[in-house]
Design an enzyme around this catalytic site. Structure first.
Site, PDB file in Angstrom:
ATOM      1  N   HIS A   1      59.545  -5.659 -14.301  1.00 22.26           N
ATOM      2  CA  HIS A   1      58.591  -4.555 -14.171  1.00 22.26           C
ATOM      3  C   HIS A   1      59.226  -3.361 -13.472  1.00 22.26           C
ATOM      4  O   HIS A   1      60.247  -3.506 -12.793  1.00 22.26           O
ATOM      5  CB  HIS A   1      57.360  -5.009 -13.367  1.00 22.26           C
ATOM      6  CG  HIS A   1      56.384  -5.819 -14.167  1.00 22.26           C
ATOM      7  ND1 HIS A   1      56.540  -7.176 -14.365  1.00 22.26           N
ATOM      8  CD2 HIS A   1      55.258  -5.464 -14.843  1.00 22.26           C
ATOM      9  CE1 HIS A   1      55.541  -7.620 -15.113  1.00 22.26           C
ATOM     10  NE2 HIS A   1      54.744  -6.600 -15.424  1.00 22.26           N
TER      11      HIS A   1
ATOM     12  N   LYS B   1      55.616  -1.723  -8.632  1.00 27.37           N
ATOM     13  CA  LYS B   1      54.654  -2.832  -8.688  1.00 27.37           C
ATOM     14  C   LYS B   1      54.536  -3.510  -7.325  1.00 27.37           C
ATOM     15  O   LYS B   1      55.534  -3.777  -6.668  1.00 27.37           O
ATOM     16  CB  LYS B   1      55.103  -3.844  -9.757  1.00 27.37           C
ATOM     17  CG  LYS B   1      54.105  -4.948  -9.978  1.00 27.37           C
ATOM     18  CD  LYS B   1      54.325  -5.659 -11.287  1.00 27.37           C
ATOM     19  CE  LYS B   1      53.337  -6.802 -11.481  1.00 27.37           C
ATOM     20  NZ  LYS B   1      51.931  -6.378 -11.442  1.00 27.37           N
TER      21      LYS B   1
END
Ligand SMILES: NC(=O)C1=CN([C@@H]2O[C@H](COP(=O)(O)OP(=O)(O)OC[C@H]3O[C@@H](n4cnc5c(N)ncnc54)[C@H](O)[C@@H]3O)[C@@H](O)[C@H]2O)C=CC1
Ligand SMILES: O=C(O)C1=N[C@H](C(=O)O)C[C@H](O)C1
Length: 268
Positions: free
Chosen positions: A157, A161
């Site tokens: 990701h 995040k």
């Protein structure tokens, strides 16, 4: 659907929330009735950068106050692990059906929400991933796990995040462990010379979290057995990839009176 679904969105300025605002605004049978943003209380959404054309949508910084003032059917929560649970419970208190994309919910959070929904006979959908391709990746991984016992999950990701592992990786591990005996993988005597080298351990399978600028949301599930490997991979290249799932979840939550964890349980 005869009446428009009245929607509140929490986290409207976020990467996901801003997409969801445009989805709600552009969907004929949805009506965006308010947004919840911890800043900008009392302003209108149209006062904010990127939303000038979306008129008559008030901003509240507190969900409870919003629910006292505005008549709504559904709350879409796309905020943070810290506020996701709080918002979901508040919505249920006011008989507003939550559609939650926010990740970081614990097993006990999910059990508590299921209990509230059962008592209130109210629909609620918690979806760790709204992208149809990601849902298929999880289902295919569950199918493959019947034949391959050794599996490692690598989720990748963007570096903003907050939670690790991702909600999708946790859900994938849960779906796999529903069909796979718990098994400690790797050499029985393996030892990490750098702590964390083998990643997180979920019933013996390992989950590795990569965070890099430039990424959006990606996951591969690697299976291995004698002389072969199988890799199942999904990539979201933008947040638009999640929006058809958000739309289906909002439509579906209006028709159900139960708690649902995972989009795979509502897709036909
Ligand atoms: N289920 C799915 O398919 C997906 C889920 N996510 C999850 O959605 C959540 C949001 O992700 P992003 O949009 O990337 O994050 P983001 O950081 O871009 O957006 C979060 C927004 O929430 C706002 N916020 C924080 N506290 C708040 C509060 N108390 N009330 C109202 N708003 C508040 C922040 O100001 C920010 O604008 C994360 O938990 C992420 O893991 C992200 C992508 C897809
Ligand atoms: O934070 C994100 O970006 C994403 N979060 C969800 C998760 O934790 O699985 C879904 C998707 O992977 C994007």
């Amino acid at each position: 659907m005869k009446n428009k679904v009245k929607v509140i969105i929490a986290g409207p300025r976020g990467r996901m929330g801003s997409e969801a605002v445009h989805l709600a605004n552009n969907t004929e049978h949805f009506e965006l009735v308010a947004v919840v943003d911890h800043k900008h209380d009392g302003k209108l959404l149209s006062d904010l950068e990127g939303f000038h054309t979306i008129t008559n949508v008030p901003i509240y910084s507190d969900l409870e106050k919003c629910l006292q003032m505005v008549n709504a059917d559904v709350l879409i929560d796309l905020t943070t692990p810290e506020f996701g649970m709080k918002h979901t419970k508040t919505a249920l208190d006011y008989n507003v059906r939550p559609v939650v994309g926010t990740t970081g919910f614990t097993k006990s959070d999910l059990a508590e929400l299921e209990q509230i929904c059962r008592e209130k006979e109210l629909g609620c959908i918690i979806a760790p991933n709204f992208a149809i391709g990601a849902v298929l990746m999880m289902k295919f991984s569950q199918m493959a796990a019947k034949y391959f016992q050794d599996v490692e999950i690598i989720e990748m990701h963007h570096d903003q995040k907050l939670d690790a592992p991702s909600g999708t990786a946790v859900k994938t591990a849960e779906m796999i462990s529903a069909v796979r005996e718990s098994k400690k993988q790797g050499h029985p005597n393996e030892k990490e010379t750098l702590p964390g080298a083998r990643g997180a351990d979920y019933t013996g399978m390992h989950i590795h979290s990569v965070r890099l600028p430039g990424l959006v949301a990606h996951q591969q599930v690697l299976f291995g057995s004698e002389g072969q490997t199988l890799t199942i991979r999904h990539d979201s290249y933008n947040r638009g990839s999640f929006m058809s799932g958000v739309k289906v979840a909002v439509e579906t939550v209006m028709k159900i009176n139960t708690f649902v964890y995972g989009l795979e349980n509502i897709l036909e």
